[in-house]
Design a protein around this motif. Structure first.
Motif, PDB file in Angstrom:
ATOM      1  N   LEU A 400       0.831  -1.207   0.000  1.00 32.69           N
ATOM      2  CA  LEU A 400       0.000   0.000   0.000  1.00 32.69           C
ATOM      3  C   LEU A 400       0.866   1.258   0.000  1.00 32.69           C
ATOM      4  O   LEU A 400       0.651   2.185  -0.789  1.00 32.69           O
ATOM      5  N   ASP A 401       1.860   1.273   0.882  1.00 31.31           N
ATOM      6  CA  ASP A 401       2.727   2.452   1.010  1.00 31.31           C
ATOM      7  C   ASP A 401       3.460   2.768  -0.295  1.00 31.31           C
ATOM      8  O   ASP A 401       3.718   3.919  -0.607  1.00 31.31           O
ATOM      9  N   THR A 402       3.827   1.713  -1.041  1.00 28.71           N
ATOM     10  CA  THR A 402       4.612   1.940  -2.249  1.00 28.71           C
ATOM     11  C   THR A 402       3.733   2.094  -3.481  1.00 28.71           C
ATOM     12  O   THR A 402       4.224   2.080  -4.608  1.00 28.71           O
ATOM     13  N   GLY A 403       2.427   2.170  -3.250  1.00 24.53           N
ATOM     14  CA  GLY A 403       1.528   2.455  -4.361  1.00 24.53           C
ATOM     15  C   GLY A 403       1.212   1.267  -5.251  1.00 24.53           C
ATOM     16  O   GLY A 403       0.613   1.417  -6.307  1.00 24.53           O
ATOM     17  N   LYS A 404       1.593   0.053  -4.816  1.00 26.04           N
ATOM     18  CA  LYS A 404       1.308  -1.127  -5.627  1.00 26.04           C
ATOM     19  C   LYS A 404      -0.195  -1.430  -5.623  1.00 26.04           C
ATOM     20  O   LYS A 404      -0.731  -1.976  -6.575  1.00 26.04           O
ATOM     21  N   ILE A 405      -0.844  -1.118  -4.520  1.00 28.73           N
ATOM     22  CA  ILE A 405      -2.304  -1.240  -4.453  1.00 28.73           C
ATOM     23  C   ILE A 405      -2.838   0.034  -3.807  1.00 28.73           C
ATOM     24  O   ILE A 405      -2.096   0.759  -3.150  1.00 28.73           O
ATOM     25  N   ASN A 406      -4.109   0.308  -4.017  1.00 29.78           N
ATOM     26  CA  ASN A 406      -4.678   1.477  -3.352  1.00 29.78           C
ATOM     27  C   ASN A 406      -5.396   1.042  -2.071  1.00 29.78           C
ATOM     28  O   ASN A 406      -5.459  -0.150  -1.744  1.00 29.78           O
ATOM     29  N   ASN A 407      -5.930   2.011  -1.379  1.00 31.46           N
ATOM     30  CA  ASN A 407      -6.541   1.749  -0.088  1.00 31.46           C
ATOM     31  C   ASN A 407      -7.675   0.737  -0.159  1.00 31.46           C
ATOM     32  O   ASN A 407      -7.771  -0.160   0.670  1.00 31.46           O
ATOM     33  N   ARG A 408      -8.521   0.929  -1.188  1.00 31.44           N
ATOM     34  CA  ARG A 408      -9.652   0.025  -1.317  1.00 31.44           C
ATOM     35  C   ARG A 408      -9.165  -1.396  -1.596  1.00 31.44           C
ATOM     36  O   ARG A 408      -9.659  -2.361  -1.042  1.00 31.44           O
ATOM     37  N   GLY A 409      -8.158  -1.493  -2.438  1.00 34.59           N
ATOM     38  CA  GLY A 409      -7.579  -2.797  -2.739  1.00 34.59           C
ATOM     39  C   GLY A 409      -6.981  -3.442  -1.491  1.00 34.59           C
ATOM     40  O   GLY A 409      -7.145  -4.635  -1.250  1.00 34.59           O
ATOM     41  N   GLY A 481      -8.088   2.726 -14.378  1.00 26.63           N
ATOM     42  CA  GLY A 481      -8.701   2.916 -13.054  1.00 26.63           C
ATOM     43  C   GLY A 481      -7.916   2.318 -11.900  1.00 26.63           C
ATOM     44  O   GLY A 481      -8.368   2.321 -10.768  1.00 26.63           O
ATOM     45  N   LYS A 482      -6.720   1.802 -12.168  1.00 34.11           N
ATOM     46  CA  LYS A 482      -6.008   1.107 -11.096  1.00 34.11           C
ATOM     47  C   LYS A 482      -4.967   1.963 -10.374  1.00 34.11           C
ATOM     48  O   LYS A 482      -4.351   1.515  -9.419  1.00 34.11           O
ATOM     49  N   GLY A 483      -4.743   3.149 -10.849  1.00 29.33           N
ATOM     50  CA  GLY A 483      -3.716   3.971 -10.221  1.00 29.33           C
ATOM     51  C   GLY A 483      -4.212   4.633  -8.941  1.00 29.33           C
ATOM     52  O   GLY A 483      -5.400   4.898  -8.788  1.00 29.33           O
ATOM     53  N   ASP A 484      -3.323   4.894  -8.049  1.00 30.56           N
ATOM     54  CA  ASP A 484      -3.697   5.584  -6.810  1.00 30.56           C
ATOM     55  C   ASP A 484      -3.919   7.074  -7.131  1.00 30.56           C
ATOM     56  O   ASP A 484      -2.983   7.765  -7.543  1.00 30.56           O
ATOM     57  N   PRO A 485      -5.151   7.577  -6.970  1.00 33.96           N
ATOM     58  CA  PRO A 485      -5.469   8.956  -7.345  1.00 33.96           C
ATOM     59  C   PRO A 485      -4.545   9.977  -6.695  1.00 33.96           C
ATOM     60  O   PRO A 485      -4.141  10.952  -7.315  1.00 33.96           O
ATOM     61  N   LYS A 486      -4.192   9.720  -5.464  1.00 32.98           N
ATOM     62  CA  LYS A 486      -3.343  10.666  -4.736  1.00 32.98           C
ATOM     63  C   LYS A 486      -1.975  10.780  -5.412  1.00 32.98           C
ATOM     64  O   LYS A 486      -1.459  11.879  -5.621  1.00 32.98           O
ATOM     65  N   ILE A 487      -1.417   9.633  -5.760  1.00 32.51           N
ATOM     66  CA  ILE A 487      -0.096   9.634  -6.402  1.00 32.51           C
ATOM     67  C   ILE A 487      -0.182  10.318  -7.768  1.00 32.51           C
ATOM     68  O   ILE A 487       0.680  11.126  -8.125  1.00 32.51           O
TER      69      ILE A 487
END
Ligand SMILES: [Zn+2]
Length: 498
Positions: A400-409, A481-487
């Motif tokens: 999660l921290d490294t952006g491999k998955i987002n929060n919901r994932g 749609g898989k990217g972390d919006p924040k990043i």
């Protein structure tokens, strides 16, 4: 750790004290805590010390008090007593002995309890507690002594009969007696919670209050501020929750002050807490120690505790709760509140520390306190049964921290691991949750989109903020749609400004 323990992880809250209504008075509280030891066998015989349900099946001639039998002291009990003494800053008596405390009760066939009287194994210690303002107060400990538990009387609900079950007879206990240094219900709870964690850290007691493995008697008296003598005390017997003890103390403070204010006198007696009507009721007048006709136990030898032995036990002392809290704050960056909750439960503390060791992220604590505790509560399981091991949690938070998955994932992966015990990276692949993923991947796409839309870049730079949405949309489209919006947003801002 049971799920029940988890829900009771309440912080000691600042509460209204009834004493605030009586500014002329103060209260003096002393605690007598009985700690049931988790040794393999009983204190004076080789019967198992495990809880046995079928009555009178876990007994022998010694623990059921047959005349002519001889007790033999379990060395583990001495070891546990010394551990408890050292953990509470007590002196250890070089030579001590047992005594007989005489009283008649059907669950005590010998007619006396084997305990310690004027030479307890530990004496004059103290336990620091944290007050509401964060300062530390030392509660002095008068003594810790070893003794045997009695059996149990069981009164039938259906007939006029009573039964005696001696399975518990001979269970080893420590009695930890404080001075009346405690001066509020809040301090009582802080003291008990502290002692409770210590015996669990020492691994000498289950700490289970409902089973009576950790039970407290409270001696309480009130007096006018400045009075030299203590007031007459009442004893509140065997209340089995921290909350009830607080309630009973508050009630008792007011009862005693009212009595005095109305010209009455407090009688020395034992009182019970009536949980239904929320008041204390008189049980019996309290025996003085003279009534017990104590004398030295002739069937057991003196107990010698050498300096060498004390040194050896001291070297095995684990890190204690207060030290752990300090360390969690200093080394792991936890807040006081987080550290206190974690340190209250040794299993939880180890879980957190193991996970943090693998991946040192500030987010680990959030997942432990919010998601892991929530899971244990929902599934009614213990940490040992939890399929999300510290390793798996560390991996999940890292992904999660490294952006491999987002929060919901991450939440979805968490739920899946909780059920299946699979590895996070496998669940992510199976569920197609992998974000196009790493920050570098997103960075590449962001740059591409900026390069291929120079008109919109110019508009953005001229102050038309709303085209920002266009860029976000384009990126999301590319990332399916898989990217972390924040990043994505952070990177867009960074490159659009160049
Ligand atoms: Zn026995």
């Amino acid at each position: 750790m049971s799920s029940k323990d988890v829900s009771s992880k309440d912080k000691i809250e600042k509460t209204f004290s009834i004493l605030e209504n009586y500014p002329d008075y103060e209260v003096n509280i002393g605690m007598e805590v009985h700690v049931q030891l988790t040794t393999k066998s009983k204190i004076f015989c080789s019967c198992s010390n495990e809880i046995t349900k079928e009555p009178n099946t876990n007994i022998c001639q010694i623990c059921s008090g047959h005349p002519g039998t001889l007790p033999v002291l379990n060395a583990e009990v001495v070891k546990n007593a010394v551990l408890a003494g050292l953990a509470t800053n007590c002196n250890i008596e070089p030579v001590c002995y047992f005594a007989r405390k005489h009283y008649f009760y059907p669950d005590l066939p010998k007619g006396y309890q084997t305990t310690q009287s004027d030479k307890p194994i530990c004496y004059e210690g103290y336990l620091p507690i944290k007050l509401e303002d964060g300062s530390i107060k030392n509660i002095r400990i008068n003594r810790i002594h070893m003794e045997e538990d009695a059996g149990k009387n069981i009164h039938s609900n259906f007939s006029q009969e009573s039964f005696v079950d001696l399975n518990r007879a001979g269970t080893p206990l420590l009695e930890i007696v404080s001075y009346p240094d405690i001066s509020s219900a809040y301090e009582t709870r802080a003291y008990l919670k502290s002692l409770h964690s210590i015996v669990k850290y020492l691994n000498i007691c289950t700490g289970n209050m409902e089973d009576g493995a950790f039970r407290a008697d409270t001696n309480i008296s009130v007096r006018k501020k400045g009075a030299k003598e203590l007031g007459t005390k009442c004893e509140l017997k065997n209340i089995n929750s921290f909350k009830f003890i607080s309630d009973a103390i508050e009630y008792e403070i007011e009862r005693q002050i009212d009595l005095i204010e109305n010209g009455g006198k407090v009688q020395q007696e034992t009182r019970l807490w009536d949980t239904k009507n929320k008041k204390t009721i008189s049980m019996r007048s309290k025996e003085g120690s003279a009534d017990y006709r104590y004398f030295e136990e002739p069937d057991l030898p003196l107990i010698e505790v050498s300096q060498e032995y004390i040194k050896q036990i001291r070297s095995t002392l684990p890190e204690l709760p207060m030290a752990k809290i300090e360390r969690l704050i200093k080394e792991n960056g936890l807040s006081q509140y987080e550290a206190e909750i974690i340190a209250e439960d040794l299993d939880l503390a180890s879980y957190f520390e193991n996970s943090y060791k693998i991946y040192s992220s500030k987010n680990i604590i959030n997942w432990v306190l919010r998601d892991i505790l929530g899971l244990l509560k929902d599934q009614r399981i213990s940490l040992n049964e939890c399929k999300i091991t510290p390793e798996r949690l560390a991996k999940l938070v890292e992904l999660l921290d490294t952006g491999k998955i987002n929060n919901r994932g991450a939440k979805e992966v968490f739920e899946e691991i909780a059920l299946s015990g699979k590895e996070p990276s496998i669940v992510i692949k199976e569920k197609g949750l992998e974000q196009i993923g790493s920050v570098e991947d997103i960075e590449k796409i962001v740059k591409e989109i900026i390069d291929s839309n120079p008109d919109n870049v110019a508009l953005y730079k001229s102050g038309k903020d709303r085209v920002f949405g266009f860029f976000v949309g384009e990126c999301m489209k590319k990332l399916q749609g898989k990217g972390d919006p924040k990043i994505i947003q952070d990177l867009l801002k960074k490159y659009l400004q160049n």
